[in-house]
Design an enzyme around this catalytic site. Sequence first.
Site, PDB file in Angstrom:
ATOM      1  N   SER A  61      -0.605   1.764 -16.870  1.00 35.06           N
ATOM      2  CA  SER A  61      -1.010   3.466 -16.597  1.00 35.06           C
ATOM      3  C   SER A  61      -0.834   3.986 -18.077  1.00 35.06           C
ATOM      4  O   SER A  61       0.174   3.736 -18.621  1.00 35.06           O
ATOM      5  CB  SER A  61      -0.556   4.185 -15.738  1.00 35.06           C
ATOM      6  OG  SER A  61      -0.888   5.477 -15.812  1.00 35.06           O
ATOM      7  N   LYS A  93     -13.246   3.005 -13.335  1.00 37.99           N
ATOM      8  CA  LYS A  93     -12.536   3.305 -11.892  1.00 37.99           C
ATOM      9  C   LYS A  93     -12.595   4.708 -11.496  1.00 37.99           C
ATOM     10  O   LYS A  93     -12.464   5.763 -12.030  1.00 37.99           O
ATOM     11  CB  LYS A  93     -11.016   3.059 -12.239  1.00 37.99           C
ATOM     12  CG  LYS A  93      -9.902   3.252 -10.936  1.00 37.99           C
ATOM     13  CD  LYS A  93      -8.640   2.989 -11.154  1.00 37.99           C
ATOM     14  CE  LYS A  93      -7.543   3.246 -10.202  1.00 37.99           C
ATOM     15  NZ  LYS A  93      -7.208   4.780  -9.834  1.00 37.99           N
ATOM     16  N   THR A 152     -10.607   5.385 -16.217  1.00 38.16           N
ATOM     17  CA  THR A 152     -10.423   6.466 -14.964  1.00 38.16           C
ATOM     18  C   THR A 152     -11.435   7.383 -15.094  1.00 38.16           C
ATOM     19  O   THR A 152     -11.260   8.421 -15.947  1.00 38.16           O
ATOM     20  CB  THR A 152      -9.021   6.804 -14.592  1.00 38.16           C
ATOM     21  OG1 THR A 152      -8.257   5.612 -14.404  1.00 38.16           O
ATOM     22  CG2 THR A 152      -9.239   7.530 -13.355  1.00 38.16           C
ATOM     23  N   TYR A 191      -7.223   7.333 -19.298  1.00 35.83           N
ATOM     24  CA  TYR A 191      -7.935   8.718 -18.707  1.00 35.83           C
ATOM     25  C   TYR A 191      -8.961   9.174 -19.642  1.00 35.83           C
ATOM     26  O   TYR A 191      -8.925   9.005 -20.719  1.00 35.83           O
ATOM     27  CB  TYR A 191      -6.925   9.695 -18.301  1.00 35.83           C
ATOM     28  CG  TYR A 191      -5.913   9.200 -17.323  1.00 35.83           C
ATOM     29  CD1 TYR A 191      -6.350   9.145 -15.984  1.00 35.83           C
ATOM     30  CD2 TYR A 191      -4.620   9.150 -17.656  1.00 35.83           C
ATOM     31  CE1 TYR A 191      -5.314   8.854 -14.848  1.00 35.83           C
ATOM     32  CE2 TYR A 191      -3.749   8.958 -16.452  1.00 35.83           C
ATOM     33  CZ  TYR A 191      -4.086   8.771 -15.314  1.00 35.83           C
ATOM     34  OH  TYR A 191      -3.153   8.598 -13.989  1.00 35.83           O
ATOM     35  N   HIS A 234      -8.853   7.738  -5.745  1.00 36.41           N
ATOM     36  CA  HIS A 234      -7.442   7.738  -6.425  1.00 36.41           C
ATOM     37  C   HIS A 234      -6.404   7.781  -5.420  1.00 36.41           C
ATOM     38  O   HIS A 234      -5.511   8.550  -5.620  1.00 36.41           O
ATOM     39  CB  HIS A 234      -7.529   9.077  -7.324  1.00 36.41           C
ATOM     40  CG  HIS A 234      -6.964   9.044  -8.537  1.00 36.41           C
ATOM     41  ND1 HIS A 234      -7.426   9.108  -9.679  1.00 36.41           N
ATOM     42  CD2 HIS A 234      -5.579   9.371  -8.802  1.00 36.41           C
ATOM     43  CE1 HIS A 234      -6.584   8.997 -10.749  1.00 36.41           C
ATOM     44  NE2 HIS A 234      -5.199   9.248 -10.185  1.00 36.41           N
TER      45      HIS A 234
END
Length: 384
Positions: A110, A258, A159, A133, A283
Amino acid sequence: MSLDLNPVSVSDYRELARKRLPTQLFDYIDGGSYAEATLDDNVAAFSRLKLRQRVLRDVSTIDTGTEIFGERWKIPAALAPVGFAGMYARRGEVQAAKAAEAFGVPFTLSTVGICSIEEVAKATTKPFWFQLYVIKDRGYARALMQRAHEAGCPVLVFTVDLAVLGARYRDTRNGMNVAMSLGKRLKVAADFARRPGWIRDVALGGKPLDFGNLREAVPDARGFGEFGMWVAQNLDPAMTWKDLEWVRANWPGKIVIKGVMDAEDARIAMAEVAPEGIVVSNHGGRQLDGTPATLDALPAIRAEVGDATTLLLDGGIRSGLDIVKAVAQGADACLLGRAWAFALAARGEAGVKAMLGTMRSEMNVAMALTGHTKVSEIGRETIA
Protein backbone atom coordinates in the site's frame (compact mmCIF):
# COMPACT_ATOMS: atom_id res chain seq x y z
CA MET A 1 -16.24 -26.43 24.34
CA SER A 2 -13.17 -26.25 22.11
CA LEU A 3 -9.78 -25.77 23.74
CA ASP A 4 -8.95 -23.22 21.00
CA LEU A 5 -5.34 -24.39 20.84
CA ASN A 6 -4.74 -23.62 17.18
CA PRO A 7 -6.16 -20.88 14.93
CA VAL A 8 -7.58 -22.32 11.73
CA SER A 9 -10.13 -20.05 10.09
CA VAL A 10 -9.97 -16.35 9.30
CA SER A 11 -12.47 -15.81 12.12
CA ASP A 12 -10.00 -17.48 14.51
CA TYR A 13 -7.25 -15.09 13.42
CA ARG A 14 -9.70 -12.20 13.73
CA GLU A 15 -10.39 -13.11 17.35
CA LEU A 16 -6.69 -13.41 18.15
CA ALA A 17 -6.08 -10.04 16.49
CA ARG A 18 -8.88 -8.50 18.57
CA LYS A 19 -7.27 -9.74 21.77
CA ARG A 20 -3.75 -8.66 20.81
CA LEU A 21 -4.28 -5.24 19.24
CA PRO A 22 -5.26 -1.98 20.92
CA THR A 23 -8.92 -1.26 20.22
CA GLN A 24 -8.12 1.67 17.90
CA LEU A 25 -6.02 -0.54 15.65
CA PHE A 26 -8.32 -3.55 15.65
CA ASP A 27 -11.35 -1.44 14.78
CA TYR A 28 -9.37 0.29 12.03
CA ILE A 29 -8.86 -3.11 10.34
CA ASP A 30 -12.23 -4.57 11.21
CA GLY A 31 -14.53 -1.62 10.61
CA GLY A 32 -16.31 -0.12 7.65
CA SER A 33 -18.08 3.10 6.80
CA TYR A 34 -21.29 4.42 8.34
CA ALA A 35 -23.61 1.57 9.46
CA GLU A 36 -21.27 -1.04 7.93
CA ALA A 37 -24.08 -2.59 5.86
CA THR A 38 -21.86 -3.08 2.82
CA LEU A 39 -19.06 -4.48 4.98
CA ASP A 40 -21.44 -7.13 6.31
CA ASP A 41 -23.04 -7.82 2.93
CA ASN A 42 -19.67 -8.48 1.30
CA VAL A 43 -19.35 -11.46 3.64
CA ALA A 44 -23.01 -12.48 3.54
CA ALA A 45 -23.04 -12.62 -0.27
CA PHE A 46 -20.73 -15.62 -0.19
CA SER A 47 -23.05 -17.39 2.25
CA ARG A 48 -26.02 -16.74 -0.04
CA LEU A 49 -24.26 -18.39 -2.99
CA LYS A 50 -24.40 -22.19 -2.81
CA LEU A 51 -21.99 -24.68 -4.35
CA ARG A 52 -23.28 -27.53 -6.50
CA GLN A 53 -22.00 -30.74 -4.96
CA ARG A 54 -21.14 -33.54 -7.43
CA VAL A 55 -20.04 -37.13 -6.77
CA LEU A 56 -18.18 -40.03 -8.36
CA ARG A 57 -15.73 -37.90 -10.30
CA ASP A 58 -12.02 -38.67 -10.44
CA VAL A 59 -10.65 -35.98 -8.14
CA SER A 60 -7.57 -37.88 -7.04
CA THR A 61 -5.29 -35.11 -8.33
CA ILE A 62 -6.31 -31.48 -7.79
CA ASP A 63 -4.41 -28.38 -8.89
CA THR A 64 -5.43 -25.18 -7.09
CA GLY A 65 -2.94 -23.08 -9.03
CA THR A 66 -3.58 -20.56 -11.75
CA GLU A 67 -1.61 -18.28 -14.06
CA ILE A 68 -2.09 -14.51 -13.86
CA PHE A 69 0.02 -12.07 -15.91
CA GLY A 70 2.33 -14.88 -16.94
CA GLU A 71 3.07 -15.87 -13.33
CA ARG A 72 2.04 -19.10 -11.66
CA TRP A 73 0.10 -18.60 -8.40
CA LYS A 74 -0.42 -21.47 -5.94
CA ILE A 75 -4.04 -20.38 -5.46
CA PRO A 76 -6.08 -17.76 -7.36
CA ALA A 77 -5.62 -15.15 -4.64
CA ALA A 78 -3.04 -12.47 -3.89
CA LEU A 79 -2.54 -10.24 -0.85
CA ALA A 80 -4.40 -6.95 -1.33
CA PRO A 81 -2.95 -3.57 -0.34
CA VAL A 82 -3.65 -2.92 3.35
CA GLY A 83 -2.57 0.36 4.84
CA PHE A 84 -0.97 0.64 8.27
CA ALA A 85 0.01 -3.06 8.31
CA GLY A 86 3.27 -2.32 10.12
CA MET A 87 1.14 -1.30 13.11
CA TYR A 88 -0.31 -4.82 13.39
CA ALA A 89 3.02 -6.64 13.69
CA ARG A 90 6.69 -5.61 13.68
CA ARG A 91 7.53 -4.37 10.15
CA GLY A 92 4.27 -5.97 9.11
CA GLU A 93 4.45 -5.36 5.37
CA VAL A 94 7.82 -7.12 5.22
CA GLN A 95 6.47 -10.11 7.15
CA ALA A 96 3.42 -10.37 4.90
CA ALA A 97 5.48 -10.02 1.72
CA LYS A 98 7.84 -12.78 2.85
CA ALA A 99 4.89 -15.02 3.70
CA ALA A 100 3.31 -14.46 0.28
CA GLU A 101 6.61 -15.16 -1.47
CA ALA A 102 7.19 -18.36 0.50
CA PHE A 103 3.67 -19.59 -0.22
CA GLY A 104 3.60 -18.62 -3.89
CA VAL A 105 1.25 -15.66 -4.41
CA PRO A 106 1.87 -11.92 -4.99
CA PHE A 107 1.92 -9.29 -2.26
CA THR A 108 0.66 -5.74 -2.86
CA LEU A 109 2.27 -2.89 -0.93
CA SER A 110 0.00 0.00 0.00
CA THR A 111 0.99 3.62 -0.56
CA VAL A 112 0.35 4.11 3.16
CA GLY A 113 2.25 1.10 4.38
CA ILE A 114 4.58 1.51 7.33
CA CYS A 115 7.39 -0.17 5.39
CA SER A 116 8.70 1.54 2.27
CA ILE A 117 9.02 0.16 -1.24
CA GLU A 118 12.75 -0.15 -0.76
CA GLU A 119 12.49 -1.96 2.59
CA VAL A 120 10.10 -4.58 1.20
CA ALA A 121 12.25 -5.01 -1.92
CA LYS A 122 15.36 -5.57 0.19
CA ALA A 123 13.60 -8.25 2.27
CA THR A 124 12.19 -10.23 -0.66
CA THR A 125 13.48 -11.85 -3.84
CA LYS A 126 10.32 -11.99 -5.98
CA PRO A 127 8.70 -8.83 -7.40
CA PHE A 128 5.69 -7.52 -5.51
CA TRP A 129 2.86 -5.25 -6.66
CA PHE A 130 2.51 -1.59 -5.66
CA GLN A 131 -0.74 0.27 -4.98
CA LEU A 132 -1.12 3.98 -5.66
CA TYR A 133 -3.92 6.36 -4.67
CA VAL A 134 -5.33 9.18 -6.76
CA ILE A 135 -3.26 12.12 -5.41
CA LYS A 136 -3.02 15.74 -6.47
CA ASP A 137 0.75 15.95 -6.19
CA ARG A 138 1.53 14.47 -9.58
CA GLY A 139 5.25 14.98 -9.04
CA TYR A 140 5.24 12.81 -5.95
CA ALA A 141 2.96 10.26 -7.60
CA ARG A 142 5.43 10.05 -10.47
CA ALA A 143 8.30 9.64 -8.00
CA LEU A 144 6.47 6.79 -6.24
CA MET A 145 5.87 5.03 -9.55
CA GLN A 146 9.53 5.44 -10.45
CA ARG A 147 10.61 4.00 -7.11
CA ALA A 148 8.26 1.04 -7.55
CA HIS A 149 9.50 0.41 -11.07
CA GLU A 150 13.14 0.56 -9.94
CA ALA A 151 12.31 -1.94 -7.20
CA GLY A 152 11.03 -4.35 -9.86
CA CYS A 153 7.29 -4.05 -9.24
CA PRO A 154 5.57 -5.38 -12.39
CA VAL A 155 2.03 -4.26 -11.54
CA LEU A 156 0.60 -0.93 -10.41
CA VAL A 157 -2.72 -1.25 -8.59
CA PHE A 158 -4.34 2.14 -9.06
CA THR A 159 -7.13 2.81 -6.56
CA VAL A 160 -9.92 4.96 -8.02
CA ASP A 161 -12.66 4.87 -5.37
CA LEU A 162 -11.07 7.34 -2.94
CA ALA A 163 -12.04 10.70 -4.43
CA VAL A 164 -13.24 11.53 -0.91
CA LEU A 165 -12.95 9.59 2.33
CA GLY A 166 -15.92 7.64 3.62
CA ALA A 167 -16.83 8.23 7.26
CA ARG A 168 -15.65 5.34 9.40
CA TYR A 169 -17.58 5.80 12.61
CA ARG A 170 -15.62 3.28 14.65
CA ASP A 171 -12.47 5.33 14.07
CA THR A 172 -14.25 8.52 15.13
CA ARG A 173 -15.64 6.85 18.26
CA ASN A 174 -12.14 5.63 19.10
CA GLY A 175 -10.62 9.09 18.80
CA MET A 176 -8.68 8.61 15.58
CA ASN A 177 -8.03 11.85 13.67
CA VAL A 178 -10.13 13.91 16.10
CA ALA A 179 -9.26 16.18 19.02
CA MET A 180 -9.66 14.49 22.41
CA SER A 181 -9.91 15.75 25.95
CA LEU A 182 -7.31 14.70 28.49
CA GLY A 183 -9.71 12.16 29.95
CA LYS A 184 -10.29 10.52 26.58
CA ARG A 185 -6.57 10.45 25.84
CA LEU A 186 -5.94 8.71 29.14
CA LYS A 187 -8.63 6.15 28.32
CA VAL A 188 -6.94 5.39 24.99
CA ALA A 189 -3.54 5.16 26.68
CA ALA A 190 -4.94 2.71 29.24
CA ASP A 191 -6.28 0.53 26.43
CA PHE A 192 -2.87 0.46 24.75
CA ALA A 193 -1.21 -0.37 28.08
CA ARG A 194 -3.34 -3.52 28.35
CA ARG A 195 -1.56 -4.90 25.26
CA PRO A 196 2.03 -5.41 26.50
CA GLY A 197 2.80 -7.95 23.77
CA TRP A 198 1.89 -5.45 21.08
CA ILE A 199 3.88 -2.71 22.84
CA ARG A 200 7.03 -4.88 22.92
CA ASP A 201 6.66 -6.18 19.37
CA VAL A 202 5.43 -3.09 17.51
CA ALA A 203 5.53 0.11 19.55
CA LEU A 204 9.06 -0.53 20.81
CA GLY A 205 10.46 -3.14 18.42
CA GLY A 206 8.85 -2.05 15.16
CA LYS A 207 10.18 1.49 14.75
CA PRO A 208 10.19 3.67 12.72
CA LEU A 209 6.41 3.86 12.85
CA ASP A 210 5.61 6.20 10.00
CA PHE A 211 4.45 5.93 6.39
CA GLY A 212 7.68 4.79 4.78
CA ASN A 213 6.67 5.75 1.25
CA LEU A 214 5.73 9.30 2.27
CA ARG A 215 8.77 10.37 4.32
CA GLU A 216 10.08 12.59 1.55
CA ALA A 217 6.65 14.15 1.02
CA VAL A 218 6.23 15.02 4.72
CA PRO A 219 9.84 15.20 5.94
CA ASP A 220 9.07 17.01 9.19
CA ALA A 221 6.04 14.97 10.20
CA ARG A 222 5.69 14.43 13.94
CA GLY A 223 3.30 11.52 13.97
CA PHE A 224 0.60 9.83 11.93
CA GLY A 225 -1.67 12.85 12.16
CA GLU A 226 0.54 14.92 9.86
CA PHE A 227 1.00 12.04 7.42
CA GLY A 228 -2.76 11.48 7.43
CA MET A 229 -3.38 15.16 6.84
CA TRP A 230 -1.10 15.11 3.78
CA VAL A 231 -2.93 12.08 2.38
CA ALA A 232 -6.37 13.65 2.98
CA GLN A 233 -5.29 16.93 1.37
CA ASN A 234 -3.88 15.10 -1.65
CA LEU A 235 -6.94 13.04 -2.52
CA ASP A 236 -8.02 14.35 -5.92
CA PRO A 237 -11.81 14.59 -6.41
CA ALA A 238 -11.26 16.26 -9.80
CA MET A 239 -9.57 13.25 -11.43
CA THR A 240 -11.42 11.64 -14.35
CA TRP A 241 -10.79 8.73 -16.70
CA LYS A 242 -8.80 11.02 -18.97
CA ASP A 243 -6.28 11.56 -16.18
CA LEU A 244 -5.47 7.87 -16.23
CA GLU A 245 -3.74 8.47 -19.55
CA TRP A 246 -1.12 10.27 -17.44
CA VAL A 247 -0.75 7.17 -15.27
CA ARG A 248 -0.30 5.00 -18.34
CA ALA A 249 2.32 7.41 -19.71
CA ASN A 250 4.29 7.32 -16.45
CA TRP A 251 4.06 3.63 -15.59
CA PRO A 252 5.90 1.15 -17.82
CA GLY A 253 4.36 -1.97 -16.33
CA LYS A 254 0.89 -3.46 -16.07
CA ILE A 255 -1.98 -1.38 -14.64
CA VAL A 256 -4.78 -2.81 -12.52
CA ILE A 257 -7.64 -0.41 -11.72
CA LYS A 258 -9.07 -1.07 -8.26
CA GLY A 259 -12.48 0.14 -7.16
CA VAL A 260 -14.83 -0.61 -10.09
CA MET A 261 -18.37 -1.61 -9.06
CA ASP A 262 -20.42 -0.78 -12.14
CA ALA A 263 -20.46 -2.42 -15.57
CA GLU A 264 -20.63 0.98 -17.28
CA ASP A 265 -17.46 2.08 -15.47
CA ALA A 266 -15.80 -1.16 -16.55
CA ARG A 267 -16.73 -0.39 -20.17
CA ILE A 268 -15.30 3.12 -19.88
CA ALA A 269 -12.14 1.79 -18.27
CA MET A 270 -11.55 -0.56 -21.17
CA ALA A 271 -12.20 2.18 -23.72
CA GLU A 272 -10.12 4.89 -22.05
CA VAL A 273 -7.26 3.03 -20.39
CA ALA A 274 -7.40 -0.63 -21.47
CA PRO A 275 -5.98 -1.79 -18.12
CA GLU A 276 -4.43 -5.21 -17.86
CA GLY A 277 -6.69 -5.82 -14.87
CA ILE A 278 -9.74 -4.53 -13.00
CA VAL A 279 -10.51 -5.16 -9.32
CA VAL A 280 -14.21 -5.33 -8.52
CA SER A 281 -14.01 -3.62 -5.14
CA ASN A 282 -16.01 -1.40 -2.79
CA HIS A 283 -12.93 -0.80 -0.64
CA GLY A 284 -13.98 -3.54 1.74
CA GLY A 285 -17.10 -1.60 2.72
CA ARG A 286 -14.94 1.31 3.94
CA GLN A 287 -16.13 3.96 1.47
CA LEU A 288 -19.76 4.21 0.28
CA ASP A 289 -22.10 2.24 2.51
CA GLY A 290 -25.19 0.77 0.86
CA THR A 291 -23.48 -0.41 -2.33
CA PRO A 292 -23.91 -3.99 -3.58
CA ALA A 293 -21.61 -6.71 -2.34
CA THR A 294 -18.67 -7.16 -4.69
CA LEU A 295 -19.69 -10.77 -5.40
CA ASP A 296 -23.11 -9.54 -6.53
CA ALA A 297 -21.59 -6.87 -8.78
CA LEU A 298 -19.11 -9.26 -10.38
CA PRO A 299 -21.22 -11.12 -13.01
CA ALA A 300 -22.40 -7.96 -14.81
CA ILE A 301 -18.85 -6.63 -14.97
CA ARG A 302 -17.57 -9.93 -16.34
CA ALA A 303 -20.32 -9.86 -18.97
CA GLU A 304 -19.25 -6.34 -19.95
CA VAL A 305 -15.49 -6.92 -20.27
CA GLY A 306 -15.60 -10.51 -21.49
CA ASP A 307 -12.10 -11.92 -21.75
CA ALA A 308 -10.51 -8.56 -22.63
CA THR A 309 -8.92 -8.07 -19.21
CA THR A 310 -8.03 -9.92 -16.02
CA LEU A 311 -10.82 -9.57 -13.47
CA LEU A 312 -10.02 -9.65 -9.76
CA LEU A 313 -12.38 -9.46 -6.79
CA ASP A 314 -11.93 -8.32 -3.21
CA GLY A 315 -14.28 -7.85 -0.27
CA GLY A 316 -15.70 -10.49 2.08
CA ILE A 317 -13.39 -13.38 1.18
CA ARG A 318 -12.88 -15.45 4.31
CA SER A 319 -12.17 -18.97 3.05
CA GLY A 320 -11.01 -21.10 0.16
CA LEU A 321 -14.66 -21.93 -0.50
CA ASP A 322 -15.22 -18.21 -1.07
CA ILE A 323 -12.38 -18.16 -3.61
CA VAL A 324 -14.05 -21.00 -5.52
CA LYS A 325 -17.36 -19.10 -5.49
CA ALA A 326 -15.68 -15.93 -6.75
CA VAL A 327 -14.06 -17.80 -9.64
CA ALA A 328 -17.39 -19.46 -10.43
CA GLN A 329 -19.00 -16.01 -10.65
CA GLY A 330 -16.42 -14.78 -13.12
CA ALA A 331 -13.28 -13.70 -11.26
CA ASP A 332 -9.88 -14.79 -12.52
CA ALA A 333 -8.53 -14.41 -8.99
CA CYS A 334 -9.16 -12.65 -5.68
CA LEU A 335 -7.38 -10.14 -3.49
CA LEU A 336 -7.33 -10.97 0.23
CA GLY A 337 -7.34 -7.99 2.59
CA ARG A 338 -8.64 -8.41 6.12
CA ALA A 339 -7.86 -12.13 5.98
CA TRP A 340 -4.10 -11.52 5.90
CA ALA A 341 -4.26 -8.48 8.18
CA PHE A 342 -5.92 -10.53 10.93
CA ALA A 343 -3.45 -13.40 10.47
CA LEU A 344 -0.52 -10.97 10.55
CA ALA A 345 -1.75 -9.33 13.75
CA ALA A 346 -2.32 -12.73 15.34
CA ARG A 347 0.82 -14.65 14.34
CA GLY A 348 3.01 -12.51 12.09
CA GLU A 349 4.61 -14.06 9.01
CA ALA A 350 3.84 -17.58 10.19
CA GLY A 351 0.18 -16.69 10.61
CA VAL A 352 -0.09 -15.34 7.08
CA LYS A 353 1.55 -18.46 5.62
CA ALA A 354 -0.71 -20.71 7.69
CA MET A 355 -3.82 -18.77 6.63
CA LEU A 356 -2.87 -19.13 2.96
CA GLY A 357 -2.29 -22.84 3.50
CA THR A 358 -5.75 -23.15 5.02
CA MET A 359 -7.25 -21.33 2.03
CA ARG A 360 -5.55 -23.84 -0.27
CA SER A 361 -6.80 -26.82 1.77
CA GLU A 362 -10.33 -25.43 1.71
CA MET A 363 -10.10 -24.97 -2.06
CA ASN A 364 -9.00 -28.59 -2.40
CA VAL A 365 -12.10 -29.79 -0.59
CA ALA A 366 -14.45 -27.46 -2.46
CA MET A 367 -13.01 -28.43 -5.83
CA ALA A 368 -13.09 -32.15 -5.05
CA LEU A 369 -16.70 -32.09 -3.88
CA THR A 370 -17.86 -30.02 -6.83
CA GLY A 371 -16.08 -32.36 -9.22
CA HIS A 372 -13.27 -30.08 -10.43
CA THR A 373 -9.57 -30.85 -10.65
CA LYS A 374 -8.39 -27.53 -12.14
CA VAL A 375 -9.28 -23.90 -11.47
CA SER A 376 -10.01 -23.47 -15.19
CA GLU A 377 -12.89 -25.95 -14.85
CA ILE A 378 -14.71 -23.82 -12.28
CA GLY A 379 -17.60 -21.87 -13.81
CA ARG A 380 -21.25 -20.93 -13.45
CA GLU A 381 -22.20 -24.62 -13.41
CA THR A 382 -20.30 -24.87 -10.09
CA ILE A 383 -23.07 -22.87 -8.44
CA ALA A 384 -26.26 -24.63 -7.37
